[in-house]
Design a protein around this motif. Structure first.
Motif, PDB file in Angstrom:
ATOM      1  N   PHE A  92       0.809  -1.227   0.000  1.00 33.19           N
ATOM      2  CA  PHE A  92       0.000   0.000   0.000  1.00 33.19           C
ATOM      3  C   PHE A  92       0.838   1.271   0.000  1.00 33.19           C
ATOM      4  CE2 PHE A  92      -2.478  -3.214   2.534  1.00 33.19           C
ATOM      5  CZ  PHE A  92      -3.271  -3.622   1.472  1.00 33.19           C
ATOM      6  N   GLY A  93       2.044   1.206  -0.522  1.00 26.38           N
ATOM      7  CA  GLY A  93       2.920   2.373  -0.556  1.00 26.38           C
ATOM      8  C   GLY A  93       3.958   2.347   0.546  1.00 26.38           C
ATOM      9  N   MET A  94       3.684   1.620   1.612  1.00 25.77           N
ATOM     10  CA  MET A  94       4.592   1.593   2.760  1.00 25.77           C
ATOM     11  C   MET A  94       5.900   0.868   2.458  1.00 25.77           C
ATOM     12  SD  MET A  94       3.800   0.111   6.552  1.00 25.77           S
ATOM     13  CE  MET A  94       4.815  -1.367   6.351  1.00 25.77           C
ATOM     14  N   LYS A  95       5.903   0.046   1.401  1.00 23.54           N
ATOM     15  CA  LYS A  95       7.124  -0.690   1.051  1.00 23.54           C
ATOM     16  C   LYS A  95       7.681  -0.213  -0.288  1.00 23.54           C
ATOM     17  CE  LYS A  95       5.422  -4.614   3.732  1.00 23.54           C
ATOM     18  NZ  LYS A  95       4.809  -5.968   3.693  1.00 23.54           N
ATOM     19  N   ALA A  96       7.362   1.043  -0.617  1.00 25.87           N
ATOM     20  CA  ALA A  96       7.796   1.583  -1.905  1.00 25.87           C
ATOM     21  C   ALA A  96       9.212   2.126  -1.850  1.00 25.87           C
ATOM     22  CB  ALA A  96       6.840   2.689  -2.353  1.00 25.87           C
ATOM     23  N   SER A  97       9.674   2.450  -0.673  1.00 20.77           N
ATOM     24  CA  SER A  97      10.968   3.114  -0.537  1.00 20.77           C
ATOM     25  C   SER A  97      11.838   2.321   0.422  1.00 20.77           C
ATOM     26  CB  SER A  97      10.784   4.536   0.005  1.00 20.77           C
ATOM     27  OG  SER A  97       9.840   5.262  -0.767  1.00 20.77           O
ATOM     28  N   LEU A  98      13.152   2.352   0.148  1.00 17.02           N
ATOM     29  CA  LEU A  98      14.113   1.716   1.040  1.00 17.02           C
ATOM     30  C   LEU A  98      14.119   2.471   2.375  1.00 17.02           C
ATOM     31  CD1 LEU A  98      16.083  -0.631   0.308  1.00 17.02           C
ATOM     32  CD2 LEU A  98      17.833   1.116  -0.059  1.00 17.02           C
ATOM     33  N   TYR A  99      14.255   1.727   3.480  1.00 18.08           N
ATOM     34  CA  TYR A  99      14.353   2.338   4.801  1.00 18.08           C
ATOM     35  C   TYR A  99      15.784   2.253   5.306  1.00 18.08           C
ATOM     36  CZ  TYR A  99       9.249   2.386   5.245  1.00 18.08           C
ATOM     37  OH  TYR A  99       7.907   2.642   5.071  1.00 18.08           O
ATOM     38  N   PRO A 100      16.157   3.152   6.222  1.00 18.80           N
ATOM     39  CA  PRO A 100      17.492   3.038   6.822  1.00 18.80           C
ATOM     40  C   PRO A 100      17.695   1.655   7.447  1.00 18.80           C
ATOM     41  CG  PRO A 100      16.339   4.994   7.659  1.00 18.80           C
ATOM     42  CD  PRO A 100      15.390   4.297   6.731  1.00 18.80           C
ATOM     43  N   GLU A 101      16.629   1.088   7.997  1.00 17.21           N
ATOM     44  CA  GLU A 101      16.739  -0.235   8.618  1.00 17.21           C
ATOM     45  C   GLU A 101      17.234  -1.276   7.605  1.00 17.21           C
ATOM     46  OE1 GLU A 101      14.206   1.857   9.067  1.00 17.21           O
ATOM     47  OE2 GLU A 101      13.263   1.632  11.050  1.00 17.21           O
ATOM     48  N   ASP A 102      16.716  -1.202   6.361  1.00 23.72           N
ATOM     49  CA  ASP A 102      17.127  -2.163   5.331  1.00 23.72           C
ATOM     50  C   ASP A 102      18.628  -2.035   5.051  1.00 23.72           C
ATOM     51  OD1 ASP A 102      14.380  -2.911   4.924  1.00 23.72           O
ATOM     52  OD2 ASP A 102      14.132  -1.145   3.652  1.00 23.72           O
ATOM     53  N   VAL A 103      19.087  -0.785   4.973  1.00 18.15           N
ATOM     54  CA  VAL A 103      20.495  -0.537   4.667  1.00 18.15           C
ATOM     55  C   VAL A 103      21.373  -1.061   5.806  1.00 18.15           C
ATOM     56  CG1 VAL A 103      22.180   1.236   4.062  1.00 18.15           C
ATOM     57  CG2 VAL A 103      19.791   1.526   3.387  1.00 18.15           C
ATOM     58  N   LEU A 104      20.931  -0.826   7.035  1.00 18.99           N
ATOM     59  CA  LEU A 104      21.719  -1.248   8.198  1.00 18.99           C
ATOM     60  C   LEU A 104      21.782  -2.767   8.306  1.00 18.99           C
ATOM     61  CD1 LEU A 104      20.371   1.500  10.580  1.00 18.99           C
ATOM     62  CD2 LEU A 104      22.806   1.183  10.007  1.00 18.99           C
ATOM     63  N   ILE A 105      20.692  -3.448   7.954  1.00 17.02           N
ATOM     64  CA  ILE A 105      20.693  -4.911   7.993  1.00 17.02           C
ATOM     65  C   ILE A 105      21.701  -5.447   6.963  1.00 17.02           C
ATOM     66  CG2 ILE A 105      19.272  -6.970   7.506  1.00 17.02           C
ATOM     67  CD1 ILE A 105      18.705  -5.552  10.221  1.00 17.02           C
ATOM     68  N   ALA A 106      21.708  -4.819   5.786  1.00 18.36           N
ATOM     69  CA  ALA A 106      22.657  -5.222   4.749  1.00 18.36           C
ATOM     70  C   ALA A 106      24.091  -4.983   5.210  1.00 18.36           C
ATOM     71  CB  ALA A 106      22.374  -4.454   3.458  1.00 18.36           C
ATOM     72  N   LEU A 107      24.305  -3.831   5.826  1.00 18.64           N
ATOM     73  CA  LEU A 107      25.645  -3.490   6.314  1.00 18.64           C
ATOM     74  C   LEU A 107      26.099  -4.476   7.388  1.00 18.64           C
ATOM     75  CD1 LEU A 107      27.716  -1.073   6.063  1.00 18.64           C
ATOM     76  CD2 LEU A 107      26.684  -0.231   8.183  1.00 18.64           C
ATOM     77  N   ALA A 108      25.184  -4.839   8.289  1.00 17.84           N
ATOM     78  CA  ALA A 108      25.529  -5.768   9.369  1.00 17.84           C
ATOM     79  C   ALA A 108      25.900  -7.141   8.812  1.00 17.84           C
ATOM     80  CB  ALA A 108      24.365  -5.878  10.346  1.00 17.84           C
ATOM     81  N   ALA A 109      25.146  -7.584   7.805  1.00 22.41           N
ATOM     82  CA  ALA A 109      25.448  -8.895   7.211  1.00 22.41           C
ATOM     83  C   ALA A 109      26.824  -8.881   6.569  1.00 22.41           C
ATOM     84  CB  ALA A 109      24.377  -9.246   6.175  1.00 22.41           C
ATOM     85  N   ARG A 110      27.165  -7.764   5.971  1.00 19.39           N
ATOM     86  CA  ARG A 110      28.473  -7.661   5.324  1.00 19.39           C
ATOM     87  C   ARG A 110      29.585  -7.661   6.374  1.00 19.39           C
ATOM     88  NH1 ARG A 110      30.696  -2.789   1.461  1.00 19.39           N
ATOM     89  NH2 ARG A 110      32.515  -3.934   0.699  1.00 19.39           N
ATOM     90  N   ARG A 111      29.367  -6.907   7.459  1.00 16.43           N
ATOM     91  CA  ARG A 111      30.405  -6.853   8.503  1.00 16.43           C
ATOM     92  C   ARG A 111      30.590  -8.204   9.181  1.00 16.43           C
ATOM     93  NH1 ARG A 111      30.855  -1.179  11.732  1.00 16.43           N
ATOM     94  NH2 ARG A 111      30.925   0.128   9.875  1.00 16.43           N
ATOM     95  N   LEU A 112      29.492  -8.908   9.394  1.00 22.77           N
ATOM     96  CA  LEU A 112      29.555 -10.161  10.153  1.00 22.77           C
ATOM     97  C   LEU A 112      29.834 -11.367   9.261  1.00 22.77           C
ATOM     98  CD1 LEU A 112      26.515  -9.397  12.455  1.00 22.77           C
ATOM     99  CD2 LEU A 112      28.863  -9.791  13.272  1.00 22.77           C
ATOM    100  N   GLY A 113      29.578 -11.216   7.963  1.00 22.64           N
ATOM    101  CA  GLY A 113      29.743 -12.360   7.065  1.00 22.64           C
ATOM    102  C   GLY A 113      28.733 -13.460   7.337  1.00 22.64           C
ATOM    103  N   ARG A 114      27.611 -13.081   7.954  1.00 25.70           N
ATOM    104  CA  ARG A 114      26.542 -14.056   8.248  1.00 25.70           C
ATOM    105  C   ARG A 114      25.194 -13.451   7.914  1.00 25.70           C
ATOM    106  NH1 ARG A 114      27.436 -16.604  14.119  1.00 25.70           N
ATOM    107  NH2 ARG A 114      25.360 -17.435  13.618  1.00 25.70           N
TER     108      ARG A 114
END
Ligand code: SMO
Length: 763
Positions: free
Chosen positions: A253-275
């Motif tokens: 309904f529009g709420m998932k139309a834009s990337l959130y900072p949370e999404d970016v941080l989750i991606a960053l954490a996975a990269r840092r942790l390698g998990r």
């Protein structure tokens, strides 16, 4: 028209326009759908966020050491742990230079309740939550800027900006001041839209994996390809290093139309942790920190001549934007600003639409995204004008609706419906509603002491711009794979797109498998936004199917133009083509010539219990023009869903903050979503099908329609019921409390003195 008729069809009925059941339903209804929350890769870690407890303030102290010391906690990120936090991009549809930006994690100043302050990643969700609890955060609260009216004079929400005006759109045609001065009847209104939560069934969720230099983000995005490009840019990766997968998505309904900072941080954490790292938002977390919708203040004036012709319209919209701007955050202000004068012929129009930063959660698009705001203001003004003129509301609309031959008719903002037949749509809806008999029945009930009312609304719905892409591949078993660049969140898109492809290819619908939502195996696309998927995406599918047909015919004709061995009786033998050209494929990026605009007409009948203030929508007659309809079952389902959400806005939903900026409707116990009992007692939908001239399918959008037409029709009906009792103004939501208060105030003031009365309830 607009549709290429496939003459190569055999006995099978053309699937275009058939009410086929949704192929998505069996998996969704039997628990076999795969949502992000269902995915738990080996070694998966769990994430939780520490969020700002105040709407505005300073971080006096932030100590993450106690969290880092906890067993099971693998990573804690605060602003101090990030070397760079480039701002998330903003759609430049409206100039975005002044739009508020915020770091991914708060850095010193706190700008809104729910703003992410720290991320904790741990072996279990419980350990992650314990980590959040263990972080020592001390804040110095400051008075927040909450109200869009005072925001322009208030201290800047984003310290990097000089003020809170984030975006503005102004345009005019004709001499509005002269026309209003000369008009024998001028009506004026100020309206307040409740602030709404899109509240899809499935909350936000992201799961990131970093493997062999490639980041995969599972996330329910309306625009996975855009998310991929943005994520790569924000993390300093090449686009080829990022893959976004949106599996089954439980509404957006529009709420998932834009990337959130949370999404970016989750991606960053996975990269840092390698998990793999997984975050699944809770309902309260989404109500607090996912994008909200509406919330605008609208003011308008409309001038009429004595015959009810509209001479002038002045419209002013003010949107509260929140503390950061999601990619689509400025779109509601832009849409509301470009739509007036809607379906009507108005020589003089002046529009101003502004968006201001506030210390509230972010504002984004929500089903309708500016269209409901424009329609509410225009349709309330037309209704008030009709009352002042003493002319029936439907007659005033009839006299002003644009005729088919007057379209397109670009307004001062350059926007115009492509085509349509508004007079026919109005006639058909009025006939279905049988207004004379209905009015007589209501008059009898009023005479017997009942409080009942009738209201209507007519609106137009722009259905999106730009392009979409599709790739169709013929497989060895003579079936087809359709890879679609857009996405799907439960609308039945797979079913509809397969129908379009099968229509063009002359094959059974079941022979078309549809892939979408995975950037690795679909052509680039924009996404499921703005009611655009069928009009634009469907046209891209049609174009790709026609391209594949052309290639198949060329192959069948052979190198020397031999007798077409694979086209017996003019019908393509796909098995033969598959043998001759294994993997034959066609990929098309298609941009329609213009934007398709839908339209609709809604008539609502309400009854109000004056003792309790409870309003019941007894009946709704809702006719819509979605152009060529691919699947009437899906179109009607979209209309019903939009009506339900529109009634949510009209009757019960409102996100409310107290004076400190605390959200006092932050759970579904307090934020009232509509329930089955809030639906009209009788809902009769219908349609006309005026093919759009804007795209090759001839389709218009319908996904947002119900949200646009239902609220003004219900509000007009409520005013029709309550005006005789002395109520001169009401804002949505029309809760029993608000109606009861308005009735009590009207009784207290006396019918005459109630004019201009406001309930004073915050929204
Ligand atoms: S509000 Mo929509 O998902 O463009």
């Amino acid at each position: 028209m607009g549709i290429a008729r496939n003459r190569d069809r055999g006995a099978a009925a053309d699937p275009l326009g058939r009410p086929l059941p949704r192929r998505e339903d069996p998996r969704a209804l039997t628990g076999r759908a795969r949502h992000v929350g269902d995915i738990r890769p080996e070694g998966c870690l769990f994430a939780a966020f520490l969020r700002s407890p105040v709407a505005r303030g300073r971080i006096a102290a932030l100590d993450a050491a106690p969290a880092r010391a906890l067993a099971g906690v693998r990573l804690v990120l605060t602003a101090a742990d990030l070397d760079r936090q480039p701002p998330l991009p903003v759609n430049p549809m409206m100039p975005a230079e002044a739009a508020p930006r915020a770091p991914w994690l708060a850095d010193g100043d706190l700008r809104a309740l729910g703003q992410p302050v720290a991320l904790v990643v741990a072996d279990s969700i419980e350990a992650a939550r314990d980590g959040v609890e263990a972080i020592a955060l001390e804040v110095e609260a400051e008075p927040p800027v909450l109200d869009p009216e005072t925001a322009e004079a208030g201290p800047p929400v984003d310290p990097a900006r000089p003020g809170n005006l984030a975006g503005a759109m102004r345009w005019a045609q004709g001499d509005v001041d002269a026309a209003l001065a000369a008009a024998p009847v001028v009506v004026e209104l100020a309206l307040r839209h409740p602030r709404l939560a899109p509240a899809p069934l499935e909350c936000r969720a992201s799961l990131a994996e970093w493997r062999a230099g490639v980041l995969t983000l599972f996330s329910g995005q309306q625009s996975p390809h855009r998310a991929r490009g943005q994520l790569a840019a924000l993390l300093g990766l090449a686009p080829g290093q990022v893959r976004v997968i949106s599996p089954d998505v439980g509404g957006a309904f529009g709420m998932k139309a834009s990337l959130y900072p949370e999404d970016v941080l989750i991606a960053l954490a996975a990269r840092r942790l390698g998990r793999p790292v997984r975050w699944v938002a809770g309902r309260g977390e989404d109500l607090l920190s996912a994008s909200h919708g509406r919330g605008a203040l609208s003011r308008g004036r409309m001038g009429f001549d004595a015959q009810g012709r509209i001479l002038a319209l002045e419209a002013c919209f003010l949107f509260p934007l929140g503390y950061w701007t999601p990619f689509s955050g400025l779109v509601p202000a832009w849409n509301a600003g470009r739509i007036p004068p809607g379906p009507y012929r108005v020589p003089a129009v002046r529009v101003e639409s502004r968006a201001v930063a506030t210390n509230t959660p972010p504002m984004g698009i929500y089903r309708g995204a500016g269209r409901p705001e424009a329609a509410l203001l225009i349709e309330r003004l037309v209704d008030e004008g009709a009352r002042r003129l003493g002319i029936a509301a439907e007659e005033v609309r009839r006299r002003n609706l644009l005729r088919p031959e007057e379209l397109p008719r670009p307004n001062g903002a350059g926007a115009s419906p492509d085509s349509g037949n508004y007079p026919a749509l109005l006639r058909q809806t009025l006939a279905a509603a049988d207004l004379p008999a209905r009015r007589a029945a209501l008059a009898r009930r009023r005479a017997a002491g009942e409080c009942v009312g009738l209201g209507m609304a007519f609106y137009v719905e722009p259905c999106g711009q730009g392009w979409e892409a599709a790739r169709i591949t013929l497989q060895a078993d003579k079936r087809f794979t359709l890879a679609f660049g857009g996405s799907t969140q439960g609308q039945g898109r797979e079913t509809a797109l397969a129908q379009i492809a099968a229509h063009a290819l002359g094959c059974p619908v079941g022979d078309v498998a549809v892939l979408s939502g995975d950037t690795a195996c679909t052509p680039e696309g924009i996404g499921a936004l703005a009611s655009r998927s069928t009009a634009i995406g469907g046209s891209a599918v049609l174009a790709a199917a026609e391209e594949l047909m052309a290639r198949a015919r060329a192959i069948a004709a052979g190198p020397e133009g031999r007798a077409p061995c694979a086209v017996p009786g003019g019908r393509i033998d796909w098995a033969r083509i598959a043998a001759l050209a294994p993997g034959l494929s066609a990929e098309v990026r298609h941009a329609p010539a213009a934007e398709a605009w839908g339209a609709g007409c809604c008539i609502a009948q309400v009854a109000i219990d004056t003792a309790t203030g409870r309003l019941v929508v007894e009946e709704m007659i809702y006719h819509d023009d979605a152009g060529v309809v691919v699947n009437p079952l899906l179109a009607e389902g979209q209309l019903h869903g939009g009506i339900a959400q529109g009634l949510g806005e009209a009757l019960c939903e409102a996100l409310r903050f107290d004076a400190d900026g605390q959200l006092i409707s932050g759970s579904l116990m307090d934020y009232a979503l509509p329930r089955a009992a809030d639906m009209p007692r009788r809902l009769a939908t219908g349609r006309i099908a005026t093919p759009s001239t804007a795209n090759r399918l001839g389709a218009r959008g319908v996904g947002e329609a119900g949200c646009i037409g239902a609220p003004p029709a219900v509000l007009n009906a409520a005013m029709d019921a309550l005006r005789p009792l002395g109520v001169a103004h009401l804002d949505m939501p029309l809760t029993p409390h608000r109606i009861w208060q308005a009735l009590a105030a009207a009784r207290h003031d006396g019918a005459g003195a109630a004019a201009g009365h406001r309930t004073g309830e915050p929204s």
